[in-house]
Motif scaffolding. Structure first.
Motif, PDB file in Angstrom:
ATOM      1  N   GLU A   1       0.847  -1.190   0.000  1.00 25.43           N
ATOM      2  CA  GLU A   1       0.000   0.000   0.000  1.00 25.43           C
ATOM      3  C   GLU A   1       0.884   1.242   0.000  1.00 25.43           C
ATOM      4  OE1 GLU A   1      -3.843   1.938   2.316  1.00 25.43           O
ATOM      5  OE2 GLU A   1      -2.653   0.384   3.312  1.00 25.43           O
ATOM      6  N   PRO A   2       0.651   2.195  -0.920  1.00 25.70           N
ATOM      7  CA  PRO A   2       1.450   3.420  -0.926  1.00 25.70           C
ATOM      8  C   PRO A   2       1.151   4.258   0.310  1.00 25.70           C
ATOM      9  CG  PRO A   2      -0.369   3.592  -2.492  1.00 25.70           C
ATOM     10  CD  PRO A   2      -0.357   2.176  -1.995  1.00 25.70           C
ATOM     11  N   GLU A   3       2.192   4.768   0.957  1.00 31.16           N
ATOM     12  CA  GLU A   3       2.021   5.507   2.218  1.00 31.16           C
ATOM     13  C   GLU A   3       3.105   6.568   2.389  1.00 31.16           C
ATOM     14  OE1 GLU A   3      -0.501   5.209   4.091  1.00 31.16           O
ATOM     15  OE2 GLU A   3      -1.311   3.187   3.920  1.00 31.16           O
ATOM     16  N   GLY A   4       2.799   7.812   2.048  1.00 29.63           N
ATOM     17  CA  GLY A   4       3.666   8.930   2.367  1.00 29.63           C
ATOM     18  C   GLY A   4       4.749   9.218   1.343  1.00 29.63           C
ATOM     19  N   MET A   5       5.211  10.488   1.351  1.00 29.32           N
ATOM     20  CA  MET A   5       6.281  10.925   0.467  1.00 29.32           C
ATOM     21  C   MET A   5       7.250  11.823   1.239  1.00 29.32           C
ATOM     22  SD  MET A   5       4.519  11.695  -3.236  1.00 29.32           S
ATOM     23  CE  MET A   5       6.013  11.170  -4.090  1.00 29.32           C
ATOM     24  N   GLY A   6       8.431  12.039   0.677  1.00 31.80           N
ATOM     25  CA  GLY A   6       9.418  12.905   1.302  1.00 31.80           C
ATOM     26  C   GLY A   6      10.518  13.255   0.316  1.00 31.80           C
ATOM     27  N   ILE A   7      11.308  14.267   0.675  1.00 30.80           N
ATOM     28  CA  ILE A   7      12.456  14.679  -0.141  1.00 30.80           C
ATOM     29  C   ILE A   7      13.731  14.375   0.628  1.00 30.80           C
ATOM     30  CG2 ILE A   7      13.664  16.607  -1.218  1.00 30.80           C
ATOM     31  CD1 ILE A   7      11.100  15.929  -2.668  1.00 30.80           C
ATOM     32  N   GLN A   8      14.626  13.633  -0.014  1.00 27.65           N
ATOM     33  CA  GLN A   8      15.949  13.391   0.553  1.00 27.65           C
ATOM     34  C   GLN A   8      16.969  14.199  -0.240  1.00 27.65           C
ATOM     35  OE1 GLN A   8      17.646   9.445   0.109  1.00 27.65           O
ATOM     36  NE2 GLN A   8      18.913   9.680   1.931  1.00 27.65           N
ATOM     37  N   LEU A   9      17.893  14.842   0.448  1.00 30.96           N
ATOM     38  CA  LEU A   9      18.988  15.559  -0.194  1.00 30.96           C
ATOM     39  C   LEU A   9      20.289  14.823   0.095  1.00 30.96           C
ATOM     40  CD1 LEU A   9      18.034  19.236   0.748  1.00 30.96           C
ATOM     41  CD2 LEU A   9      17.458  17.989  -1.343  1.00 30.96           C
ATOM     42  N   VAL A  10      20.999  14.444  -0.951  1.00 31.17           N
ATOM     43  CA  VAL A  10      22.268  13.735  -0.821  1.00 31.17           C
ATOM     44  C   VAL A  10      23.339  14.554  -1.521  1.00 31.17           C
ATOM     45  CG1 VAL A  10      23.516  11.597  -1.274  1.00 31.17           C
ATOM     46  CG2 VAL A  10      21.065  11.513  -0.767  1.00 31.17           C
ATOM     47  N   SER A  11      24.228  15.160  -0.733  1.00 30.64           N
ATOM     48  CA  SER A  11      25.255  16.070  -1.277  1.00 30.64           C
ATOM     49  C   SER A  11      24.618  17.141  -2.151  1.00 30.64           C
ATOM     50  CB  SER A  11      26.295  15.271  -2.072  1.00 30.64           C
ATOM     51  OG  SER A  11      26.947  14.330  -1.244  1.00 30.64           O
ATOM     52  N   GLY A  12      23.442  17.616  -1.716  1.00 29.93           N
ATOM     53  CA  GLY A  12      22.737  18.674  -2.427  1.00 29.93           C
ATOM     54  C   GLY A  12      21.825  18.189  -3.526  1.00 29.93           C
ATOM     55  N   ALA A  13      21.965  16.931  -3.939  1.00 35.09           N
ATOM     56  CA  ALA A  13      21.135  16.390  -5.011  1.00 35.09           C
ATOM     57  C   ALA A  13      19.841  15.833  -4.424  1.00 35.09           C
ATOM     58  CB  ALA A  13      21.886  15.293  -5.754  1.00 35.09           C
TER      59      ALA A  13
END
Length: 315
Positions: free
Chosen positions: A278-290
């Motif tokens: 079941e799809p549940e939630g979203m987020g943004i990850q930043l890795v070395s600015g990317a």
């Protein structure tokens, strides 16, 4: 010391100070140009990890400063979804449980945000949950609190600071765009759900400065979470396999926050081999600015497990 050819006055200094938040917001937005290509393949960040409680993960947020993931789910033994009792779990980026909190009467945890501050992390969630006609609970206000392992909070706890950036809004949740330091809230606008965007600093100061406000298009499917990066918000919809059999009906839709227009919509088969899924939630990850656009998935028929996948291709 060189002398400026232009006189510095108290009025001029006040204007510079007043303009600083807007200038900072403009610089942040320019640093977050582009949008994610939703048809690009997905990569696993964590795979089938247990949370502190055994229920379905409702949403998550990533602390990019300290390298942690925070998830929220209904509390074990709550008795009824309408009670709005939640469990917040702190994870490493590898998915190891590092701590937890209980949030009593907050709502359903449809989406959360995290704000790193020094060595601490502050969570932004819905609060003051109100039972709805579906037997669940939805927050009527937003709140901010410091993560303290093992602590239980109620809606009257002094550890909470409450906010209502959209006056009179109901069924409200929020997330934070780490690329622009903006608070994005989804709320019921009377005839449809809407997304309103504010500078985070202005909300905390008690004088919300609205950047955008757009309507969520109808007909997207069962809402499951959202994330914002720059001038775009990404909406996750879909159902578990017991409602929509494989390959499922999970979709991510990109909306332009400047115009309200839908600019892309694509099916996601990330984690397609999961049981239940079941799809549940979203987020943004930043890795070395990317940046990475992350989406969560719940799985397993018994104690639920959590998986997170990401896309990183920008266009």
């Amino acid at each position: 010391m060189p002398i400026s050819p232009f006189p510095v006055t108290r009025r001029g200094l006040l204007k510079l100070v007043a303009a600083a938040p807007a200038l900072a917001s403009a610089r942040a937005a320019s640093a977050a140009e582009g949008r994610f290509e939703l048809t690009a393949p997905s990569t696993s960040l964590i795979w089938r990890k247990a949370l502190y409680d055994e229920t379905v993960m409702q949403s998550f947020a990533i602390d990019n400063a300290h390298g942690h993931i925070y998830t929220v789910q209904l509390k074990n033994g709550s008795g009824s979804d309408a009670a709005g009792h939640l469990c917040l779990t702190k994870l490493s980026l590898a998915g190891a449980v590092l701590g937890h909190m209980y949030l009593m009467g907050f709502g359903h945890g449809v989406q959360i945000g995290v704000e790193p501050s020094g060595s601490a992390a502050y969570l932004w969630t819905e609060t003051d949950g109100v039972p709805n006609s579906e037997g669940s609970s939805r927050g009527s206000r937003l709140c901010r609190f410091k993560f303290v392992n093992g602590q239980t909070l109620t809606t009257s706890s002094s550890a909470l600071t409450k906010y209502a950036p959209v006056a009179g809004a109901t069924n409200t949740t929020c997330t934070i765009d780490p690329s622009t330091d903006r608070l994005v809230t989804r709320y019921w606008g009377g005839s449809s759900f809407r997304f309103a965007v504010f500078t985070l600093a202005s909300v905390k100061a008690g004088a919300p400065q609205q950047v955008y406000d757009i309507a969520q298009p109808g007909g997207l499917g069962t809402f499951q979470g959202y994330a914002a990066y720059g001038d775009f918000v990404y909406v996750l919809t879909g159902n578990s396999y017991d409602i929509s059999p494989p390959p499922g009906n999970t979709y991510v839709t990109c909306l332009d926050l400047r115009t309200g227009q839908q600019v892309q919509r694509a099916a996601s088969v990330a984690g397609k081999s999961l049981n239940y899924r079941e799809p549940e939630g979203m987020g943004i990850q930043l890795v070395s600015g990317a940046p990475r656009l992350c989406l969560g998935l719940a799985s397993e028929p018994g104690p639920r497990l959590a998986s997170i996948f990401y896309k990183s291709q920008l266009i």
